[in-house]
Design an enzyme around this catalytic site. Structure first.
Site, short mmCIF file in Angstrom:
data_model
loop_
_atom_site.label_atom_id
_atom_site.label_comp_id
_atom_site.label_asym_id
_atom_site.label_seq_id
_atom_site.Cartn_x
_atom_site.Cartn_y
_atom_site.Cartn_z
N GLY A 11 0.87 -1.09 -0.06
CA GLY A 11 -0.09 0.11 0.04
C GLY A 11 1.03 1.16 -0.10
O GLY A 11 2.04 1.09 0.00
N ASP A 12 0.10 2.64 -0.03
CA ASP A 12 0.90 3.76 -0.16
C ASP A 12 2.02 3.72 -1.23
O ASP A 12 3.11 4.48 -1.07
CB ASP A 12 1.44 4.12 1.12
N LYS A 15 -0.70 5.30 -5.35
CA LYS A 15 -1.41 4.83 -6.44
C LYS A 15 -2.58 6.33 -6.84
O LYS A 15 -2.79 6.17 -8.09
CB LYS A 15 -2.66 3.98 -6.01
N GLY A 39 -5.86 5.83 1.54
CA GLY A 39 -5.61 7.08 1.70
C GLY A 39 -4.75 7.66 0.41
O GLY A 39 -3.44 7.20 0.25
N HIS A 40 -5.33 8.18 -0.40
CA HIS A 40 -4.92 8.43 -1.82
C HIS A 40 -4.92 9.96 -1.80
O HIS A 40 -5.82 10.55 -1.88
CB HIS A 40 -5.71 7.97 -2.88
N GLN A 198 -4.97 -0.32 -1.26
CA GLN A 198 -4.05 -1.35 -0.58
C GLN A 198 -2.91 -1.67 -1.41
O GLN A 198 -2.78 -1.01 -2.67
CB GLN A 198 -4.71 -2.31 0.32
N THR A 279 -4.45 7.47 9.03
CA THR A 279 -4.02 7.55 10.57
C THR A 279 -2.95 8.33 10.95
O THR A 279 -2.93 8.57 12.06
CB THR A 279 -4.04 5.95 10.75
P1 IMO Z 1 -3.96 2.88 0.46
O1 IMO Z 1 -4.92 2.30 -0.41
C1 IMO Z 1 -1.17 1.11 3.65
C2 IMO Z 1 -3.12 -1.95 6.44
C3 IMO Z 1 -3.26 -1.56 7.90
C4 IMO Z 1 -2.95 -2.58 8.56
C5 IMO Z 1 -3.59 -3.66 7.49
C6 IMO Z 1 -5.14 -4.02 8.01
O2 IMO Z 1 -3.48 4.05 1.00
O3 IMO Z 1 -2.37 2.32 -0.13
P2 IMO Z 1 -7.54 -2.74 8.00
O4 IMO Z 1 -7.80 -1.42 8.44
O5 IMO Z 1 -7.36 -2.56 6.50
O6 IMO Z 1 -7.99 -4.05 8.24
O7 IMO Z 1 -5.81 -2.93 8.21
O8 IMO Z 1 -3.63 -2.98 6.36
N1 IMO Z 1 -3.38 -1.04 5.37
C7 IMO Z 1 -3.03 -0.14 4.44
N2 IMO Z 1 -1.71 0.20 4.63
N3 IMO Z 1 -2.08 1.71 2.67
C8 IMO Z 1 -3.48 1.38 2.68
O9 IMO Z 1 -4.23 1.75 1.72
C9 IMO Z 1 -3.84 0.53 3.75
N4 IMO Z 1 -4.99 0.03 4.00
C10 IMO Z 1 -4.93 -0.84 5.05
O10 IMO Z 1 -2.19 -0.36 8.39
O11 IMO Z 1 -1.72 -2.93 8.70
MG MG Z 2 -2.21 5.27 1.60
#
Ligand code: IMO
Ligand code: MG
Length: 409
Positions: A11-12, A15, A39-40, A198, A279
């Site tokens: 993730g992050d 995207k 979080g985009h 993610q 967060t």
């Molecule tokens: P984007 O779309 C980074 C991580 C959380 C946690 C795990 C499970 O911005 O890339 P959850 O609340 O989904 O059950 O948490 O997944 N997580 C992400 N990490 N980018 C994200 O989304 C994330 N969405 C969930 O930190 O470790």
């Molecule tokens: Mg993000």
């Protein structure tokens, strides 16, 4: 044409920026998984937009966006996000659609999410947005879908709290509801961008289970999560950063260690602004993990990579990448399924020369410093996938496109 954009790491990966860039040539953008855990970030000139539920195409006035069937939607979070977009001057009325089959996040699911994670022997570090509980309810067949909020007989069977919540919020999204299948039939010739949230290593099936999210965040979730058939999809773009980050707990083989790497984690975190959009948590940082990236390329049928944050390495003398793992004394180039092996995997690092020059002005691959070109070539060689988009800054113009993914092959 239908283009899928997914995260190839944890993730992050950037995207939001890549989807925003590619959305210019899309008619509709569909988010196919996750919820308000994403979080985009999108930067347009002086404006920065932080999106969680709404697909990144929203900031273009002429695009429609769809919150797809595979998403889990918190009505309160959606209202708040759309209000914020209005405040920022984005006119979205009539352009935001929600799949009638998507699942809704109820307030008690968020409470359960936090409670469950606190009680786990090894907490996942969830975002507390009710994601895992909503997907569990969906799988257990006890969930509430968008369309269900308008079924009064069904509402009557729910608890007072759930019913009141749905009655309070349903009018807000009544006009947004859409049957994605018939929408796609009616708009068959459109360019549709399928936006992932993610990343592969947070995918429920492919990721570092149980330290994952609960949606199908890989390309494999795109068709079902958007609401159409698998043969509709034309190409998969995988987004990856020039280094690695992870938020929350779980295996991260290339994570910087102060004993080995000095203050690299701090340096990268500050240079790359590596703090969570959702967060605010500081992200864990590490070297580019080519073992994990190749695993992502293979398991998602990635056609082409979009490499982001390359400029973060501009000042480095030397850059290391991970080309294997040492697990139980043996070297492997495969990403382990075992959670213990993944947690104990030690990276085999290879040093590549840095370039000590600014890449931010480059608008073509040939304009990048030679060392940066070599770094990109090495990634292509290891993964077997070509890097066709390179981001050298947060703004839309800081983007090199060697080959436009919308161009038919
Ligand atoms: P984007 O779309 C980074 C991580 C959380 C946690 C795990 C499970 O911005 O890339 P959850 O609340 O989904 O059950 O948490 O997944 N997580 C992400 N990490 N980018 C994200 O989304 C994330 N969405 C969930 O930190 O470790
Ligand atoms: Mg993000």
């Amino acid at each position: 044409m239908k283009l899928v954009v997914i995260g190839a790491q944890w993730g992050d990966e950037g995207k939001g920026k890549i989807v925003d860039f590619l959305a210019r040539d899309a008619d509709t953008v569909v988010r196919f998984s996750g919820g308000a855990n994403a979080g985009h970030t999108i930067v347009h000139g002086r404006n920065t937009y932080k999106l969680h539920l709404v697909p990144s195409g929203i900031v273009y006035e002429d695009k429609r966006v769809i919150l797809g069937t595979g998403m889990v939607i918190d009505p309160e979070a959606l209202e708040k996000e759309l209000e914020e977009l209005s405040t920022a001057g984005v006119v979205w009325a009539g352009r935001v659609l929600i799949s009638d089959r998507a699942h809704l996040v109820l307030p008690r699911y968020k409470r359960m999410d936090k409670d469950l994670d606190t009680k786990r022997a090894q907490p996942i570090g969830t975002t507390g947005r009710g994601i895992g509980v909503t997907y569990s309810m969906k799988s257990a067949r006890d969930g509430v879908r968008v369309i269900d909020a308008f079924d009064d007989a069904l509402l009557a069977a729910l608890s007072q709290e759930d019913r009141d919540f749905l009655l309070e919020h349903r009018e807000f999204f009544r006009e947004m509801m859409v049957d994605v299948n018939s929408y796609m039939t009616d708009h068959g010739d459109e360019n549709v961008l399928l936006e992932g949230a993610q990343g592969t290593l947070l995918d429920l099936d492919l990721g570092t289970y149980p330290f994952v999210s609960s949606g199908s965040s890989s390309a494999n979730g795109a068709a079902v999560g958007a609401g159409f058939g698998p043969r509709e999809l034309d190409r998969v773009v995988g987004v990856c950063k020039a280094y690695s980050t992870r938020v929350g707990n779980g295996p991260f083989p290339t994570e910087f260690e102060s004993e080995r790497d000095g203050d690299l984690e701090h340096v990268i975190r500050e240079l790359g602004h590596e703090y969570g959009v959702t967060t605010g948590r500081p992200r864990r940082c590490g070297y580019l993990d080519l073992v994990a990236l190749r695993y992502a390329c293979r398991s998602n049928s990635i056609d082409t990579l979009a490499l982001t944050h390359l400029d973060i390495y501009d000042s480095f003398e030397e850059i290391q990448v991970c080309v294997g793992y040492k697990v139980d004394g043996r070297v492997t180039e495969l990403f382990p399924a075992s959670r213990t092996a993944a947690a104990n995997a030690e990276p085999v690092l290879k040093a590549l020369p840095g370039w000590k020059a600014s890449s931010a002005q480059a608008r073509a691959f040939s304009e990048l410093p030679t060392g940066a070109q070599d770094y990109v070539r090495y990634i292509e060689e290891y993964t077997g996938v070509s890097v066709e988009i390179i981001s050298v800054g947060s703004d839309r113009e800081h983007t090199i496109v060697e080959r436009d993914p919308w161009t038919p092959s």
